[in-house]
Design an enzyme around this catalytic site. Sequence first.
Site, PDB file in Angstrom:
ATOM      1  N   CYS A 206       4.414 -16.085   0.964  1.00 57.56           N
ATOM      2  CA  CYS A 206       5.016 -15.153  -0.002  1.00 57.56           C
ATOM      3  C   CYS A 206       6.272 -14.485   0.519  1.00 57.56           C
ATOM      4  O   CYS A 206       6.861 -13.648  -0.151  1.00 57.56           O
ATOM      5  CB  CYS A 206       3.973 -14.133  -0.429  1.00 57.56           C
ATOM      6  SG  CYS A 206       2.549 -14.964  -1.141  1.00 57.56           S
ATOM      7  N   HIS A 347       7.029  -4.840  -1.518  1.00 62.63           N
ATOM      8  CA  HIS A 347       6.294  -6.093  -1.700  1.00 62.63           C
ATOM      9  C   HIS A 347       5.037  -5.839  -2.532  1.00 62.63           C
ATOM     10  O   HIS A 347       4.612  -6.717  -3.284  1.00 62.63           O
ATOM     11  CB  HIS A 347       5.909  -6.676  -0.337  1.00 62.63           C
ATOM     12  CG  HIS A 347       5.098  -7.929  -0.415  1.00 62.63           C
ATOM     13  ND1 HIS A 347       5.628  -9.115  -0.859  1.00 62.63           N
ATOM     14  CD2 HIS A 347       3.791  -8.172  -0.145  1.00 62.63           C
ATOM     15  CE1 HIS A 347       4.683 -10.046  -0.839  1.00 62.63           C
ATOM     16  NE2 HIS A 347       3.557  -9.505  -0.416  1.00 62.63           N
ATOM     17  N   GLU A 358       1.675  -1.057   3.373  1.00 64.98           N
ATOM     18  CA  GLU A 358       3.128  -1.033   3.172  1.00 64.98           C
ATOM     19  C   GLU A 358       3.625   0.398   2.961  1.00 64.98           C
ATOM     20  O   GLU A 358       4.657   0.797   3.518  1.00 64.98           O
ATOM     21  CB  GLU A 358       3.518  -1.904   1.975  1.00 64.98           C
ATOM     22  CG  GLU A 358       5.037  -1.967   1.801  1.00 64.98           C
ATOM     23  CD  GLU A 358       5.479  -2.866   0.663  1.00 64.98           C
ATOM     24  OE1 GLU A 358       4.607  -3.320  -0.108  1.00 64.98           O
ATOM     25  OE2 GLU A 358       6.696  -3.100   0.544  1.00 64.98           O
ATOM     26  N   LYS A 381       6.271  -6.077  -9.382  1.00 63.87           N
ATOM     27  CA  LYS A 381       5.165  -7.006  -9.637  1.00 63.87           C
ATOM     28  C   LYS A 381       4.239  -6.496 -10.734  1.00 63.87           C
ATOM     29  O   LYS A 381       3.465  -7.265 -11.295  1.00 63.87           O
ATOM     30  CB  LYS A 381       4.380  -7.258  -8.349  1.00 63.87           C
ATOM     31  CG  LYS A 381       5.160  -8.086  -7.334  1.00 63.87           C
ATOM     32  CD  LYS A 381       4.292  -8.492  -6.156  1.00 63.87           C
ATOM     33  CE  LYS A 381       5.027  -9.370  -5.165  1.00 63.87           C
ATOM     34  NZ  LYS A 381       5.927  -8.644  -4.249  1.00 63.87           N
ATOM     35  N   HIS A 386       2.703 -11.696  -9.137  1.00 58.60           N
ATOM     36  CA  HIS A 386       3.185 -12.076  -7.815  1.00 58.60           C
ATOM     37  C   HIS A 386       3.657 -13.529  -7.839  1.00 58.60           C
ATOM     38  O   HIS A 386       2.851 -14.441  -7.989  1.00 58.60           O
ATOM     39  CB  HIS A 386       2.055 -11.876  -6.797  1.00 58.60           C
ATOM     40  CG  HIS A 386       2.457 -12.103  -5.376  1.00 58.60           C
ATOM     41  ND1 HIS A 386       3.767 -12.341  -5.005  1.00 58.60           N
ATOM     42  CD2 HIS A 386       1.732 -12.113  -4.229  1.00 58.60           C
ATOM     43  CE1 HIS A 386       3.823 -12.507  -3.697  1.00 58.60           C
ATOM     44  NE2 HIS A 386       2.606 -12.373  -3.199  1.00 58.60           N
ATOM     45  N   PHE A 446       1.032 -14.597   3.966  1.00 55.55           N
ATOM     46  CA  PHE A 446      -0.149 -15.004   4.727  1.00 55.55           C
ATOM     47  C   PHE A 446       0.318 -15.561   6.076  1.00 55.55           C
ATOM     48  O   PHE A 446       1.377 -16.176   6.174  1.00 55.55           O
ATOM     49  CB  PHE A 446      -0.939 -16.099   3.979  1.00 55.55           C
ATOM     50  CG  PHE A 446      -1.869 -15.560   2.902  1.00 55.55           C
ATOM     51  CD1 PHE A 446      -1.917 -14.220   2.573  1.00 55.55           C
ATOM     52  CD2 PHE A 446      -2.720 -16.441   2.225  1.00 55.55           C
ATOM     53  CE1 PHE A 446      -2.790 -13.742   1.591  1.00 55.55           C
ATOM     54  CE2 PHE A 446      -3.598 -15.969   1.239  1.00 55.55           C
ATOM     55  CZ  PHE A 446      -3.627 -14.623   0.924  1.00 55.55           C
TER      56      PHE A 446
END
Length: 461
Positions: A206, A347, A358, A381, A386, A446
């Site tokens: 991502c 994010h 975050e 988002k 996403h 990831f």
Amino acid sequence: MVRYRRFIVDGLLKRGARRLSYDWSSLPPPEIPQRRVVVTGLGLVTPLGAGVQVSWDRLIALKTGVQALSAESLRLKDPGLLQQLPSRVAALVPRGSAAGDFDVEKWLNSTSPAFIAYAQCAAEEALTDANWHPQDAADLERTGVAIGGGIGSINDILEAAHLINKKELRRLTPFFVPRILINMAAGHVSIRHGFKGPNHAVVTACASGAHSLGDAARMVKFGDADVMVAGGTESSIDPLSMAGFCRARALSTKFNDNPTHSSRPFDQARDGFVMGEGAGVVVLEEYQHALNRGAKIYAEIRGYGMSGDAHHITQPSQEGRGAYLAMSRALQQAGLQPTDVDYINAHATSTPLGDVVEARAIRDVFKDHAHSGRLALSSTKGATGHLLGAAGAVEAIFCVLALHHGISPPTLNLEQPDPIFDGHFCPLKASKSMNIRAVLTNSFGFGGTNAALVFTAPPVS
Ligand SMILES: *[C@@H]1O[C@H](CO)[C@@H](O)[C@H](O)[C@H]1NC(C)=O
């Protein structure tokens, strides 16, 4: 055999040791040009629509691209299978022939599955926006493409697996391999436009979209190219990817009956992310090159920070060190103080853990500025879901537009901010007429890979 070969190599190295070393000090040091890089074109295909203007307008107008997932949109022959997916919401690119729809007839074909087609469409828009349609061999050779992605065409792999089960492998399309490879998006764009500069594809889950822009900017800075078409693309709303992310417990499952509320970054009721798809592509250009041809300049790409969590395969480290490092490295490279930043596109994917980590990292980097009321923070988002490998590029474009229009886009569905965020710096609606000088966008993937990009208003020439 192996040992024997190693013996020979060792022997050669020993005997040739003197010849292998060389006094490089008599040569000039390698030349490392430092050039400035600006954004001169934008292109988007998002769940809000196909096109920059339509995506931005709908984002600001609090529209959403999230909807209920149907058996039809997953191309499931047995509709009962849908019930096996705990998450039945998704942010699909609107397909059709109305204004703002993605034109399937024009872009999809035997060699271009959706993830390639979205990239082609967004690249075309960005190049038209930048008015960059070179014909000269020299210009074509100085223009490159860097378009990354997260997964590639899983749907093709899924369909090929059916052929295996039915013992019909001879029916496999000869385009199977070129349809699934992630770097084929960059390949197709270069073939269509004749760009012979660097051809590159980042695959960092991502964070792919953000790393693509950062890497491409470096290529321009370093002198590998004068212009780079850079971005990220993704189309993985298929039964297998959905099942995979469901099994990883990453997706929202509590809003199947209320899909438009399912993606809610920073909200107390968030319970996982919503799968999205689309592409974001920008034209990055060496500053003087852009000035010389009178190009419209949206922003300067000024900072690119990267880090690794070195912690867990799918979860961020609790204290958010990886995110902290990516942001502070991007600011340092940009030569900016945290107080210079006016807008952050987080994010934040709407997962219980990721958003907290975050927010903590943002507080650690931006300290008092985070609560001053002068720093706008949002996660788009809420409206787009996403977009995985496309997210970083799409959100970088939203940042550039925020800078360009002086508007910070909203976080949809942020009704009850998680108390950890103090409710100070998450706009529920678009804040207009802001003076936005510098913006930062985060992307995490990831494997614990992190990227942050910093854009500033165009240089004053
Ligand atoms: C398929 O569509 C792409 C655009 O997405 C185009 O570049 C390519 O030439 C097309 N290929 C065929 C075989 O029609």
